[in-house]
Design a protein around this motif. Structure first.
Motif, mmCIF file in Angstrom:
data_model
loop_
_atom_site.group_PDB
_atom_site.id
_atom_site.type_symbol
_atom_site.label_atom_id
_atom_site.label_comp_id
_atom_site.label_asym_id
_atom_site.label_seq_id
_atom_site.Cartn_x
_atom_site.Cartn_y
_atom_site.Cartn_z
ATOM 1 N N PHE A 35 0.833 -1.196 0.000
ATOM 2 C CA PHE A 35 0.000 0.000 0.000
ATOM 3 C C PHE A 35 0.868 1.247 0.000
ATOM 4 C CE2 PHE A 35 -2.352 -3.325 2.190
ATOM 5 C CZ PHE A 35 -3.603 -3.260 1.605
ATOM 6 N N MET A 36 0.336 2.314 -0.592
ATOM 7 C CA MET A 36 0.953 3.623 -0.482
ATOM 8 C C MET A 36 0.115 4.407 0.532
ATOM 9 S SD MET A 36 1.890 6.599 -3.251
ATOM 10 C CE MET A 36 0.256 6.688 -3.900
ATOM 11 N N VAL A 37 0.805 5.021 1.485
ATOM 12 C CA VAL A 37 0.138 5.774 2.550
ATOM 13 C C VAL A 37 0.508 7.244 2.417
ATOM 14 C CG1 VAL A 37 -0.099 6.041 5.047
ATOM 15 C CG2 VAL A 37 0.244 3.763 4.078
ATOM 16 N N THR A 38 -0.500 8.105 2.467
ATOM 17 C CA THR A 38 -0.291 9.551 2.454
ATOM 18 C C THR A 38 -0.845 10.103 3.765
ATOM 19 O OG1 THR A 38 -0.632 9.564 0.058
ATOM 20 C CG2 THR A 38 -0.702 11.689 1.186
ATOM 21 N N ILE A 39 -0.034 10.895 4.444
ATOM 22 C CA ILE A 39 -0.435 11.462 5.733
ATOM 23 C C ILE A 39 -0.189 12.971 5.690
ATOM 24 C CG2 ILE A 39 -0.091 11.438 8.231
ATOM 25 C CD1 ILE A 39 1.347 8.668 7.758
ATOM 26 N N PHE A 40 -1.241 13.760 5.948
ATOM 27 C CA PHE A 40 -1.120 15.206 6.075
ATOM 28 C C PHE A 40 -1.367 15.573 7.534
ATOM 29 C CE2 PHE A 40 -1.990 15.026 1.561
ATOM 30 C CZ PHE A 40 -1.214 16.069 1.049
ATOM 31 N N VAL A 41 -0.476 16.363 8.102
ATOM 32 C CA VAL A 41 -0.660 16.864 9.463
ATOM 33 C C VAL A 41 -0.562 18.388 9.444
ATOM 34 C CG1 VAL A 41 0.286 14.785 10.551
ATOM 35 C CG2 VAL A 41 1.780 16.715 10.105
ATOM 36 N N SER A 42 -1.206 19.014 10.411
ATOM 37 C CA SER A 42 -1.042 20.452 10.572
ATOM 38 C C SER A 42 -0.819 20.737 12.045
ATOM 39 C CB SER A 42 -2.258 21.225 10.046
ATOM 40 O OG SER A 42 -3.383 20.979 10.846
ATOM 41 N N SER A 43 -0.173 21.870 12.299
ATOM 42 C CA SER A 43 0.107 22.203 13.697
ATOM 43 C C SER A 43 -1.123 22.822 14.330
ATOM 44 C CB SER A 43 1.308 23.141 13.808
ATOM 45 O OG SER A 43 1.027 24.372 13.187
ATOM 46 N N LYS A 44 -1.377 22.416 15.531
ATOM 47 C CA LYS A 44 -2.457 22.948 16.366
ATOM 48 C C LYS A 44 -1.779 23.434 17.631
ATOM 49 C CE LYS A 44 -6.088 21.547 13.974
ATOM 50 N NZ LYS A 44 -7.300 22.262 13.693
ATOM 51 N N GLY A 45 -1.356 24.699 17.620
ATOM 52 C CA GLY A 45 -0.563 25.206 18.737
ATOM 53 C C GLY A 45 0.800 24.558 18.685
ATOM 54 N N ARG A 46 1.160 23.849 19.733
ATOM 55 C CA ARG A 46 2.453 23.158 19.770
ATOM 56 C C ARG A 46 2.377 21.715 19.296
ATOM 57 N NH1 ARG A 46 6.255 24.612 24.560
ATOM 58 N NH2 ARG A 46 6.925 22.584 23.828
ATOM 59 N N ASP A 47 1.180 21.234 19.070
ATOM 60 C CA ASP A 47 0.989 19.839 18.675
ATOM 61 C C ASP A 47 0.663 19.730 17.193
ATOM 62 O OD1 ASP A 47 1.299 18.979 21.305
ATOM 63 O OD2 ASP A 47 -0.834 19.131 21.725
ATOM 64 N N TYR A 48 0.846 18.540 16.661
ATOM 65 C CA TYR A 48 0.455 18.239 15.292
ATOM 66 C C TYR A 48 -0.710 17.262 15.322
ATOM 67 C CZ TYR A 48 4.603 20.484 13.452
ATOM 68 O OH TYR A 48 5.546 21.404 13.115
ATOM 69 N N LYS A 49 -1.628 17.433 14.388
ATOM 70 C CA LYS A 49 -2.781 16.540 14.278
ATOM 71 C C LYS A 49 -2.918 16.078 12.836
ATOM 72 C CE LYS A 49 -4.213 16.772 18.510
ATOM 73 N NZ LYS A 49 -4.205 15.594 19.354
ATOM 74 N N ILE A 50 -3.280 14.818 12.664
ATOM 75 C CA ILE A 50 -3.494 14.265 11.326
ATOM 76 C C ILE A 50 -4.805 14.817 10.781
ATOM 77 C CG2 ILE A 50 -3.910 12.163 9.990
ATOM 78 C CD1 ILE A 50 -2.116 10.675 12.006
ATOM 79 N N GLN A 51 -4.716 15.473 9.619
ATOM 80 C CA GLN A 51 -5.883 16.025 8.937
ATOM 81 C C GLN A 51 -6.404 15.071 7.863
ATOM 82 O OE1 GLN A 51 -7.146 19.142 9.804
ATOM 83 N NE2 GLN A 51 -5.650 18.927 11.441
ATOM 84 N N GLN A 52 -5.465 14.309 7.282
ATOM 85 C CA GLN A 52 -5.837 13.390 6.211
ATOM 86 C C GLN A 52 -4.944 12.149 6.264
ATOM 87 O OE1 GLN A 52 -4.860 14.502 2.134
ATOM 88 N NE2 GLN A 52 -6.834 13.706 1.460
ATOM 89 N N LEU A 53 -5.573 10.994 6.109
ATOM 90 C CA LEU A 53 -4.863 9.727 6.059
ATOM 91 C C LEU A 53 -5.437 8.920 4.901
ATOM 92 C CD1 LEU A 53 -2.881 7.649 7.292
ATOM 93 C CD2 LEU A 53 -4.758 6.889 8.743
ATOM 94 N N LYS A 54 -4.554 8.516 4.010
ATOM 95 C CA LYS A 54 -4.981 7.785 2.816
ATOM 96 C C LYS A 54 -4.130 6.532 2.665
ATOM 97 C CE LYS A 54 -6.220 9.314 -1.723
ATOM 98 N NZ LYS A 54 -5.988 10.322 -2.758
#
Length: 129
Positions: free
Chosen positions: A106-125
């Motif tokens: 499988f090919m996995v794509t992960i997008f994260v963005s910063s939320k203050g000091r933390d990062y959160k996954i916005q998209q997982l494919k």
């Protein structure tokens, strides 16, 4: 007893949240992908995220995404996971990875963005190669 154990597990998962600009957010995410650990991986999910697992696309809550990923890992046990490319721009980071699970690639794509000091996954494919 179960609540205490679950709380401890969640604290272990959250303890690895991003602490600085130089922190590689994809290290713990990669570890949880390799383990097939939907519980700890979900600690990195935003409240809602775009999820695409083998062509099944949805916008899911954190709890829904965890259950979908748990079902994926139960039928596709990970054997290997490697980040093949990562990049960032402003407060966004993304990574492309190669996952071998359940005898498939499988090919996995992960997008994260910063939320203050933390990062959160916005998209997982997760897509078949």
């Amino acid at each position: 007893m179960k609540i205490t154990a679950a709380s401890f597990l969640l604290l272990l998962c959250l303890n690895l949240s991003a602490q600085s600009e130089r922190y590689d957010v994809f290290l713990p995410i990669s570890k949880y992908m390799l383990k097939g650990d939907a519980e700890c991986l979900s600690a990195w999910f935003d409240d809602n995220l775009d999820l695409s697992i083998i062509s099944e696309e949805s916008t899911a809550s954190k709890a829904q995404a965890k259950q979908i990923l748990k079902a994926f890992f139960s039928s596709h046990t990970p054997q290997s996971f490697d980040i093949t490319h990562a990049a960032e721009k402003a407060n966004m980071k993304y990574a492309l990875g190669s996952l071998t699970a359940g005898g498939e690639d499988f090919m996995v794509t992960i997008f994260v963005s910063s939320k203050g000091r933390d990062y959160k996954i916005q998209q997982l494919k997760i897509e078949r190669m």
